[in-house]
Every structure is written in C-alpha cells, then in structure tokens.
Design a protein around this motif. Structure first.
Motif, PDB file in Angstrom:
ATOM      1  N   ALA A  16       0.833  -1.206   0.000  1.00  0.00           N
ATOM      2  CA  ALA A  16       0.000   0.000   0.000  1.00  0.00           C
ATOM      3  C   ALA A  16       0.867   1.256   0.000  1.00  0.00           C
ATOM      4  CB  ALA A  16      -0.939   0.001   1.207  1.00  0.00           C
ATOM      5  N   LYS A  17       1.874   1.288   0.848  1.00  0.00           N
ATOM      6  CA  LYS A  17       2.761   2.451   0.954  1.00  0.00           C
ATOM      7  C   LYS A  17       3.485   2.679  -0.371  1.00  0.00           C
ATOM      8  CE  LYS A  17       6.559   4.245   3.841  1.00  0.00           C
ATOM      9  NZ  LYS A  17       7.446   4.734   2.842  1.00  0.00           N
ATOM     10  N   ASP A  18       4.036   1.624  -0.952  1.00  0.00           N
ATOM     11  CA  ASP A  18       4.747   1.757  -2.228  1.00  0.00           C
ATOM     12  C   ASP A  18       3.827   2.287  -3.322  1.00  0.00           C
ATOM     13  OD1 ASP A  18       7.022   0.789  -0.998  1.00  0.00           O
ATOM     14  OD2 ASP A  18       6.848  -1.244  -1.838  1.00  0.00           O
ATOM     15  N   PHE A  19       2.613   1.769  -3.403  1.00  0.00           N
ATOM     16  CA  PHE A  19       1.674   2.218  -4.428  1.00  0.00           C
ATOM     17  C   PHE A  19       1.286   3.679  -4.198  1.00  0.00           C
ATOM     18  CE2 PHE A  19      -2.527   2.723  -6.358  1.00  0.00           C
ATOM     19  CZ  PHE A  19      -2.228   2.353  -7.663  1.00  0.00           C
ATOM     20  N   ILE A  20       1.010   4.046  -2.953  1.00  0.00           N
ATOM     21  CA  ILE A  20       0.653   5.432  -2.624  1.00  0.00           C
ATOM     22  C   ILE A  20       1.772   6.376  -3.061  1.00  0.00           C
ATOM     23  CG2 ILE A  20       0.333   7.035  -0.682  1.00  0.00           C
ATOM     24  CD1 ILE A  20      -1.168   4.705   0.744  1.00  0.00           C
ATOM     25  N   GLU A  21       3.007   6.004  -2.761  1.00  0.00           N
ATOM     26  CA  GLU A  21       4.145   6.860  -3.115  1.00  0.00           C
ATOM     27  C   GLU A  21       4.373   6.906  -4.625  1.00  0.00           C
ATOM     28  OE1 GLU A  21       7.216   5.321  -0.535  1.00  0.00           O
ATOM     29  OE2 GLU A  21       6.462   6.501   1.165  1.00  0.00           O
ATOM     30  N   ARG A  22       4.147   5.805  -5.331  1.00  0.00           N
ATOM     31  CA  ARG A  22       4.272   5.809  -6.803  1.00  0.00           C
ATOM     32  C   ARG A  22       3.213   6.705  -7.451  1.00  0.00           C
ATOM     33  NH1 ARG A  22       4.548   0.141  -6.461  1.00  0.00           N
ATOM     34  NH2 ARG A  22       2.630  -0.025  -7.673  1.00  0.00           N
ATOM     35  N   CYS A  23       2.092   6.894  -6.757  1.00  0.00           N
ATOM     36  CA  CYS A  23       1.019   7.754  -7.273  1.00  0.00           C
ATOM     37  C   CYS A  23       1.239   9.218  -6.907  1.00  0.00           C
ATOM     38  CB  CYS A  23      -0.332   7.288  -6.734  1.00  0.00           C
ATOM     39  SG  CYS A  23      -0.868   5.700  -7.389  1.00  0.00           S
ATOM     40  N   GLY A  24       2.363   9.531  -6.280  1.00  0.00           N
ATOM     41  CA  GLY A  24       2.681  10.921  -5.967  1.00  0.00           C
ATOM     42  C   GLY A  24       2.172  11.424  -4.628  1.00  0.00           C
ATOM     43  N   TYR A  25       1.864  10.500  -3.727  1.00  0.00           N
ATOM     44  CA  TYR A  25       1.400  10.869  -2.389  1.00  0.00           C
ATOM     45  C   TYR A  25       2.433  10.463  -1.350  1.00  0.00           C
ATOM     46  CZ  TYR A  25      -3.241  11.164  -4.578  1.00  0.00           C
ATOM     47  OH  TYR A  25      -4.295  11.487  -5.371  1.00  0.00           O
ATOM     48  N   GLU A  26       2.275  11.010  -0.156  1.00  0.00           N
ATOM     49  CA  GLU A  26       3.057  10.571   0.997  1.00  0.00           C
ATOM     50  C   GLU A  26       2.185   9.616   1.811  1.00  0.00           C
ATOM     51  OE1 GLU A  26       5.270  13.687   3.262  1.00  0.00           O
ATOM     52  OE2 GLU A  26       4.181  15.019   1.893  1.00  0.00           O
ATOM     53  N   ALA A  27       2.805   8.655   2.459  1.00  0.00           N
ATOM     54  CA  ALA A  27       2.073   7.703   3.304  1.00  0.00           C
ATOM     55  C   ALA A  27       2.642   7.745   4.713  1.00  0.00           C
ATOM     56  CB  ALA A  27       2.189   6.294   2.736  1.00  0.00           C
ATOM     57  N   ILE A  43      -6.851  -8.554   2.303  1.00  0.00           N
ATOM     58  CA  ILE A  43      -6.937  -7.949   0.967  1.00  0.00           C
ATOM     59  C   ILE A  43      -5.925  -8.628   0.052  1.00  0.00           C
ATOM     60  CG2 ILE A  43      -6.609  -5.849  -0.396  1.00  0.00           C
ATOM     61  CD1 ILE A  43      -7.499  -4.274   2.094  1.00  0.00           C
ATOM     62  N   GLU A  44      -6.412  -9.151  -1.068  1.00  0.00           N
ATOM     63  CA  GLU A  44      -5.532  -9.851  -2.004  1.00  0.00           C
ATOM     64  C   GLU A  44      -4.891  -8.895  -3.006  1.00  0.00           C
ATOM     65  OE1 GLU A  44      -7.303 -13.343  -3.672  1.00  0.00           O
ATOM     66  OE2 GLU A  44      -8.085 -13.963  -1.724  1.00  0.00           O
ATOM     67  N   ASP A  45      -5.646  -7.915  -3.507  1.00  0.00           N
ATOM     68  CA  ASP A  45      -5.111  -6.959  -4.475  1.00  0.00           C
ATOM     69  C   ASP A  45      -5.026  -5.590  -3.813  1.00  0.00           C
ATOM     70  OD1 ASP A  45      -4.382  -5.369  -6.619  1.00  0.00           O
ATOM     71  OD2 ASP A  45      -5.832  -6.266  -8.010  1.00  0.00           O
ATOM     72  N   VAL A  46      -3.929  -5.372  -3.102  1.00  0.00           N
ATOM     73  CA  VAL A  46      -3.753  -4.150  -2.319  1.00  0.00           C
ATOM     74  C   VAL A  46      -3.725  -2.925  -3.230  1.00  0.00           C
ATOM     75  CG1 VAL A  46      -2.194  -2.922  -0.752  1.00  0.00           C
ATOM     76  CG2 VAL A  46      -2.593  -5.369  -0.445  1.00  0.00           C
ATOM     77  N   GLU A  47      -3.035  -3.021  -4.367  1.00  0.00           N
ATOM     78  CA  GLU A  47      -2.954  -1.869  -5.272  1.00  0.00           C
ATOM     79  C   GLU A  47      -4.331  -1.449  -5.762  1.00  0.00           C
ATOM     80  OE1 GLU A  47      -0.062  -2.127  -8.384  1.00  0.00           O
ATOM     81  OE2 GLU A  47       1.598  -2.392  -6.972  1.00  0.00           O
ATOM     82  N   GLU A  48      -5.172  -2.392  -6.118  1.00  0.00           N
ATOM     83  CA  GLU A  48      -6.527  -2.069  -6.581  1.00  0.00           C
ATOM     84  C   GLU A  48      -7.335  -1.433  -5.454  1.00  0.00           C
ATOM     85  OE1 GLU A  48      -9.575  -1.412  -9.120  1.00  0.00           O
ATOM     86  OE2 GLU A  48      -7.573  -2.117  -9.664  1.00  0.00           O
ATOM     87  N   TYR A  49      -7.185  -1.958  -4.250  1.00  0.00           N
ATOM     88  CA  TYR A  49      -7.877  -1.408  -3.085  1.00  0.00           C
ATOM     89  C   TYR A  49      -7.473   0.050  -2.867  1.00  0.00           C
ATOM     90  CZ  TYR A  49      -9.199  -0.651   1.787  1.00  0.00           C
ATOM     91  OH  TYR A  49      -9.736  -0.135   2.939  1.00  0.00           O
ATOM     92  N   VAL A  50      -6.172   0.313  -2.884  1.00  0.00           N
ATOM     93  CA  VAL A  50      -5.668   1.669  -2.660  1.00  0.00           C
ATOM     94  C   VAL A  50      -6.093   2.586  -3.813  1.00  0.00           C
ATOM     95  CG1 VAL A  50      -3.583   3.093  -2.436  1.00  0.00           C
ATOM     96  CG2 VAL A  50      -3.745   0.908  -1.221  1.00  0.00           C
ATOM     97  N   LYS A  51      -6.008   2.086  -5.032  1.00  0.00           N
ATOM     98  CA  LYS A  51      -6.393   2.880  -6.213  1.00  0.00           C
ATOM     99  C   LYS A  51      -7.846   3.343  -6.087  1.00  0.00           C
ATOM    100  CE  LYS A  51      -6.877   2.485 -11.223  1.00  0.00           C
ATOM    101  NZ  LYS A  51      -6.849   1.565 -12.359  1.00  0.00           N
ATOM    102  N   GLU A  52      -8.741   2.426  -5.737  1.00  0.00           N
ATOM    103  CA  GLU A  52     -10.149   2.779  -5.569  1.00  0.00           C
ATOM    104  C   GLU A  52     -10.340   3.814  -4.464  1.00  0.00           C
ATOM    105  OE1 GLU A  52     -12.504  -0.751  -5.048  1.00  0.00           O
ATOM    106  OE2 GLU A  52     -11.846  -1.591  -6.967  1.00  0.00           O
ATOM    107  N   ALA A  53      -9.617   3.657  -3.368  1.00  0.00           N
ATOM    108  CA  ALA A  53      -9.740   4.604  -2.242  1.00  0.00           C
ATOM    109  C   ALA A  53      -9.244   5.985  -2.651  1.00  0.00           C
ATOM    110  CB  ALA A  53      -8.951   4.093  -1.043  1.00  0.00           C
ATOM    111  N   LEU A  54      -8.155   6.048  -3.388  1.00  0.00           N
ATOM    112  CA  LEU A  54      -7.618   7.336  -3.832  1.00  0.00           C
ATOM    113  C   LEU A  54      -8.568   8.011  -4.835  1.00  0.00           C
ATOM    114  CD1 LEU A  54      -3.821   6.508  -4.314  1.00  0.00           C
ATOM    115  CD2 LEU A  54      -4.896   7.745  -2.421  1.00  0.00           C
ATOM    116  N   GLU A  55      -9.168   7.228  -5.724  1.00  0.00           N
ATOM    117  CA  GLU A  55     -10.113   7.779  -6.709  1.00  0.00           C
ATOM    118  C   GLU A  55     -11.347   8.333  -6.027  1.00  0.00           C
ATOM    119  OE1 GLU A  55     -10.741   4.535  -9.432  1.00  0.00           O
ATOM    120  OE2 GLU A  55      -8.837   4.912 -10.484  1.00  0.00           O
TER     121      GLU A  55
END
Length: 188
Positions: free
Chosen positions: A126-137, A173-185
C-alpha cells in the motif's frame, strides 16, 4: 492448563490452576450461586455472590480453597474466566496455546507469524503504491482503540487523509494496489 480468574467490577483474582477445563468446572460447580449459560453460542459462567456464605471452604484433591461473600459486591455477579496457560516445563515442539494482542486485535498464537507477515507485506504494498502515485504515506494511531491506520496526503499538502486501519480485514486484501487505487479515486 487452565487458570481460574474471578472478575467483578474491575477487580480480578487469579484463584487456582487446573490441568483440564473439566476439572475446573467440577470445582466451580461446588460454589453456591454458580451458573453456566450459553449466550450467542458461547459459554458464560458466573457466581451470584448473594448465595455465598460468610465463609466456606471447598476441598478439591485435598486442597482447601477459602471463599467468603465479603470478598465480593453482592449486587453484581462474579464472572468466571478461564485462561488457558501453556506449561513451559513440559517439552513441546509447537506454538503455545492461546492468543496474542497484535495492535488492537487478538490473534491465535498459531496464526501470529502469518498474520504479522501478511499485515506488514500489505502495508508495504500500500505504501509503495501510494508513493508511486505521488502521495506521501504514514502510519498512525498505534495503540488506539481501532488500531494502527494508513494515512496519506498529496506531497507538500498540509492535510492527511485516512485510508484504512491495519486490521484483520486489511490483512485479507488480495489486491492491495486495486484497493488503494479505488480509495484514492473516491477521495479526489
């Protein structure tokens, strides 16, 4: 082994230890006012102290256990709590029985390693994906009632936003990136 705890109104007394729960229940059945009920599929045990005499002795395997009504508030039941305790003097090649508190949640001891590893792996994803999307975690709220949580914000922004708690549902959660992506959207 099972430790018998008597609990009433924030006072607890570890009373005695038994090899088996059956032995323990044989003992508590001798206490006047003892009740065993099933509520929502769980055994609930208590003693109504109004039925206790001023003083009594329960003899069990030659051991004398004194009890008195003066030890308890007569207006409230005394909860009987059984704590399963592992005897480390006995050789054993497995994880001890019982549970451990992990942050704000209770996990069976034989599941603690897998739980912690899965929790931390999902956090890193989750942290890695958040940071790749330009956010801080950030991780916050350790020790709170709901436990640790992931917060995020746009880089340089002042306000943090809540993503989720690092709770048992997060661990699954099996697909953490998808979960985080949906939350950010949803947030922006």
């Amino acid at each position: 082994m099972y430790l018998l705890e008597l609990y009433q109104n924030n006072y607890s007394k570890d009373l005695v230890l038994f090899e088996t729960l059956e032995e323990g229940r044989e003992f508590v059945a001798q206490i006047p006012g003892y009740t065993l009920e099933t509520e929502d599929g769980f055994d609930v045990e208590y003693v109504n102290p109004k039925y206790l005499p001023d003083y009594m002795e329960i003899v069990f395997n030659g051991n004398i256990v004194p009890l008195s009504r003066f030890s308890f508030n007569s207006e409230e039941n005394v909860d009987i709590i059984w704590k399963e305790i592992s005897n480390l003097s006995v050789k054993n090649d497995k994880v001890i029985e019982g549970y451990s508190k992990i942050d704000a949640y209770v996990v069976n001891n034989d599941e603690v390693k897998a739980y912690v590893e899965a929790r931390e792996a999902n956090y890193r994803k989750a942290k890695d994906f958040i940071e790749r999307c330009g956010y801080e975690a950030d991780r916050s709220f350790f020790g709170s009632e709901d436990g640790e949580a992931i917060l995020y914000r746009k880089c340089g922004a002042e306000d943090w936003h809540f993503l989720c708690h690092l709770d048992p549902l997060f661990v699954e959660i099996e697909d953490v990136e998808e979960y985080v992506k949906e939350a950010l959207e949803e947030a922006f």
